[in-house]
Design a protein around this motif. Structure first.
Motif, PDB file in Angstrom:
ATOM      1  N   GLU A   1       0.831  -1.205   0.000  1.00 41.71           N
ATOM      2  CA  GLU A   1       0.000   0.000   0.000  1.00 41.71           C
ATOM      3  C   GLU A   1       0.866   1.257   0.000  1.00 41.71           C
ATOM      4  O   GLU A   1       0.563   2.233  -0.690  1.00 41.71           O
ATOM      5  N   VAL A   2       1.957   1.240   0.779  1.00 42.11           N
ATOM      6  CA  VAL A   2       2.874   2.390   0.812  1.00 42.11           C
ATOM      7  C   VAL A   2       3.509   2.572  -0.561  1.00 42.11           C
ATOM      8  O   VAL A   2       3.549   3.687  -1.088  1.00 42.11           O
TER       9      VAL A   2
ATOM     10  N   ALA B   1       1.026   4.105  -2.961  1.00 42.88           N
ATOM     11  CA  ALA B   1       0.803   5.524  -2.683  1.00 42.88           C
ATOM     12  C   ALA B   1       1.994   6.361  -3.140  1.00 42.88           C
ATOM     13  O   ALA B   1       1.824   7.459  -3.685  1.00 42.88           O
TER      14      ALA B   1
ATOM     15  N   LEU C   1       0.793   7.019   4.293  1.00 43.36           N
ATOM     16  CA  LEU C   1      -0.628   6.679   4.254  1.00 43.36           C
ATOM     17  C   LEU C   1      -1.454   7.403   5.311  1.00 43.36           C
ATOM     18  O   LEU C   1      -2.678   7.299   5.306  1.00 43.36           O
TER      19      LEU C   1
ATOM     20  N   ALA D   1       7.649   3.620   5.904  1.00 47.83           N
ATOM     21  CA  ALA D   1       6.368   4.279   5.655  1.00 47.83           C
ATOM     22  C   ALA D   1       6.404   5.764   6.020  1.00 47.83           C
ATOM     23  O   ALA D   1       5.410   6.454   5.881  1.00 47.83           O
TER      24      ALA D   1
END
Length: 171
Positions: free
Chosen positions: A32-33, A36, A74, A102
């Motif tokens: 997900e990081v 993004a 995020l 992150a």
């Protein structure tokens, strides 16, 4: 069920949660990081090795672990904190290492207020020079602003030579 059985069950549950984090949740979070970062067109300026070295140097070379404000790639966009309010606390640098991949940026306030009583002003302990030396020795790109806070970017949309503190508007 005996105390020993309950303790063994808790230990097994903890180990199972840690295993799930390592095998399922952490890879999902990292993906997900990455997505993004790509979607927002960010470039990476730090890696796990640099974050780890910085965290170790903070504890080994500074008189106290400075407080910081962290923005995750995020995470919700929070307004910038007042540096003097941050200076009243300590930074959790040891907790930073596990998810440093992150971190979009870290705003470090290298001073600490030590209360001396109700009638006497707090003592301000400043380690900005020592912190700057650590950053330079480790070749970590940073910017220092007019409030004497240090911005360390894990990811940013610009060349490190032109980095500026983020605006208070979401990106």
């Amino acid at each position: 069920m005996t105390k020993a059985d309950r303790a063994a069950r808790r230990a097994a549950d903890l180990e199972a949660r840690q295993q799930r984090w390592l095998e399922v949740e952490k890879p999902k979070f990292r993906a997900e990081v990455r997505a993004a970062v790509e979607r927002r067109g960010l470039a990476s300026f730090m890696n796990d090795t640099r974050w780890r070295a910085l965290c170790e140097a903070v504890y080994a070379e500074l008189p106290f672990p400075p407080a910081f404000q962290l923005q995750s790639v995020l995470g919700e966009r929070e307004p910038l904190a007042d540096p003097e309010a941050l200076a009243g606390g300590w930074g959790g640098w040891s907790e930073l290492g596990d998810a440093a991949w992150a971190v979009e940026w870290l705003r470090v306030v290298p001073r600490h207020r030590r209360p001396r009583g109700r009638l006497v002003a707090d003592e301000v302990i400043d380690c900005a020079d020592a912190f700057r030396r650590v950053l330079e020795r480790l070749h970590i790109p940073y910017r220092e602003d007019e409030a004497r806070t240090f911005w360390i970017y894990g990811y940013a949309p610009a060349d490190p030579a032109t980095l500026t503190p983020p605006s208070e508007t979401p990106t």
